[in-house]
Each structure stands twice: as C-alpha cells, then as structure tokens.
Design an enzyme around this catalytic site. Structure first.
Site, PDB file in Angstrom:
ATOM      1  N   ASN A  89       0.859  -1.185   0.000  1.00  0.00           N
ATOM      2  CA  ASN A  89       0.000   0.000   0.000  1.00  0.00           C
ATOM      3  C   ASN A  89       0.893   1.233   0.000  1.00  0.00           C
ATOM      4  O   ASN A  89       1.814   1.334   0.816  1.00  0.00           O
ATOM      5  CB  ASN A  89      -0.905   0.009   1.233  1.00  0.00           C
ATOM      6  CG  ASN A  89      -1.893  -1.138   1.225  1.00  0.00           C
ATOM      7  OD1 ASN A  89      -2.412  -1.515   0.176  1.00  0.00           O
ATOM      8  ND2 ASN A  89      -2.158  -1.718   2.392  1.00  0.00           N
ATOM      9  N   HIS A 102       6.627  -1.596   3.506  1.00  0.00           N
ATOM     10  CA  HIS A 102       6.446  -3.002   3.873  1.00  0.00           C
ATOM     11  C   HIS A 102       5.607  -3.704   2.820  1.00  0.00           C
ATOM     12  O   HIS A 102       4.741  -3.098   2.199  1.00  0.00           O
ATOM     13  CB  HIS A 102       5.786  -3.130   5.260  1.00  0.00           C
ATOM     14  CG  HIS A 102       4.548  -2.315   5.424  1.00  0.00           C
ATOM     15  ND1 HIS A 102       4.577  -0.965   5.684  1.00  0.00           N
ATOM     16  CD2 HIS A 102       3.234  -2.652   5.353  1.00  0.00           C
ATOM     17  CE1 HIS A 102       3.345  -0.490   5.780  1.00  0.00           C
ATOM     18  NE2 HIS A 102       2.509  -1.497   5.571  1.00  0.00           N
TER      19      HIS A 102
HETATM   20  P1  DGP Z   1      -0.542  -0.567   5.949  1.00  0.00           P
HETATM   21  O1  DGP Z   1      -1.955  -0.229   6.325  1.00  0.00           O
HETATM   22  O2  DGP Z   1      -0.414  -1.101   4.533  1.00  0.00           O
HETATM   23  O3  DGP Z   1       0.412   0.539   6.235  1.00  0.00           O
HETATM   24  O4  DGP Z   1      -0.139  -1.793   6.876  1.00  0.00           O
HETATM   25  C1  DGP Z   1       0.291  -1.617   8.186  1.00  0.00           C
HETATM   26  C2  DGP Z   1       0.096  -2.925   8.874  1.00  0.00           C
HETATM   27  O5  DGP Z   1       0.909  -2.924  10.019  1.00  0.00           O
HETATM   28  C3  DGP Z   1      -1.325  -3.175   9.350  1.00  0.00           C
HETATM   29  O6  DGP Z   1      -1.819  -4.356   8.721  1.00  0.00           O
HETATM   30  C4  DGP Z   1      -1.219  -3.379  10.846  1.00  0.00           C
HETATM   31  C5  DGP Z   1       0.252  -3.582  11.063  1.00  0.00           C
HETATM   32  N1  DGP Z   1       0.787  -3.024  12.285  1.00  0.00           N
HETATM   33  C6  DGP Z   1       0.638  -1.753  12.743  1.00  0.00           C
HETATM   34  N2  DGP Z   1       1.315  -1.578  13.889  1.00  0.00           N
HETATM   35  C7  DGP Z   1       1.915  -2.768  14.147  1.00  0.00           C
HETATM   36  C8  DGP Z   1       2.770  -3.217  15.204  1.00  0.00           C
HETATM   37  O7  DGP Z   1       3.134  -2.501  16.134  1.00  0.00           O
HETATM   38  N3  DGP Z   1       3.191  -4.514  15.145  1.00  0.00           N
HETATM   39  C9  DGP Z   1       2.827  -5.349  14.110  1.00  0.00           C
HETATM   40  N4  DGP Z   1       3.291  -6.601  14.126  1.00  0.00           N
HETATM   41  N5  DGP Z   1       2.037  -4.949  13.102  1.00  0.00           N
HETATM   42  C10 DGP Z   1       1.590  -3.676  13.123  1.00  0.00           C
END
Ligand code: DGP
Length: 116
Positions: A89, A102
C-alpha cells in the site's frame, strides 16, 4: 537511518515487541498485529523508507531482495501450494497506515479479486 517516531523502526531496533519470522542483514519479516488472513506477514527493509515512492534506482537490489524474502516466508508458512498475495500500500488513499515501506504477504484462505 532509523526514525525515532517510526513504529517499524522501533520494532526492528527491538524497542517494541514483534513476532519476527525471518531476518537478515537487510530485511525483517514479522506477523501482522491485525491479521486479515490465517497467514499475514509484513516484509520490510531494516533501513527506513517512507514508502515505495522513496526508493530510487540504487535501491533496486534491495527491492528485489524484499520480494524474494516475501516468497521465501510465504512458502515457509505453507502458502506455496494454495497461493498467496503480496501487497504494497502506497499513500493513505491506498490504505498505507505505517510510513515504513512493507510488503504484506497474505494467504491461508480464499482471496477475492479485485481487492476492496
Ligand atoms: P498498511 O496499512 O499497509 O500501512 O499496513 C500496516 C500494517 O501494520 C497493518 O496491517 C497493521 C500492522 N501493524 C501496525 N502496527 C503494528 C505493530 O506494532 N506490530 C505489528 N506486528 N504490526 C503492526
């Protein structure tokens, strides 16, 4: 360079907990904290890039490496036969909520197309 206010930089630095499923000198893969499927991993560079649009020509080897890591962790999590989706995204309009590049690796259930 790590950004102090970036959640993913802090997680890569070990300042925040994460379920790390893979890492090497350049990349880390973790489990998404808000999984949208039975397998939902995030593959990211250790170096901070806000988004895909931050990557230039010199970053092409790193980008290729990240995509290969995505394939590797998908297969290690049993998605090789059923298939999986990789998603980047870019920008808030596309759903990017964390400004650290990511790749989502999603699988383990039937995935519909087009995505929402
Ligand atoms: P996006 O919406 O494409 O930027 O994806 C961000 C993703 O990151 C979302 O699916 C939730 C995940 N996420 C957010 N904060 C954290 C965190 O602190 N730890 C982990 N493992 N995932 C996280």
């Amino acid at each position: 360079m790590a950004e102090t206010d970036c959640i993913f930089c802090r997680l890569i630095a070990g300042e925040l907990p994460a379920d790390v499923v893979y890492q090497d000198a350049a990349a880390v893969a973790i489990r998404d904290s808000n999984p949208q499927a039975p397998v939902h991993l995030l593959v990211m560079p250790k170096e901070h890039y806000d988004s895909l649009d931050d990557m230039g020509k010199r970053d092409e080897p790193l980008l290729g490496h990240l995509v290969r890591v995505a394939s590797r962790v998908a297969n290690e999590h049993g998605l090789g036969e059923t298939g999986y989706r990789t998603v980047i995204n870019t920008g808030s309009g596309a759903g990017q909520s964390v400004a650290h590049l990511h790749i989502h690796v999603v699988g383990g259930r039937e995935l519909t197309w087009p995505p929402g």
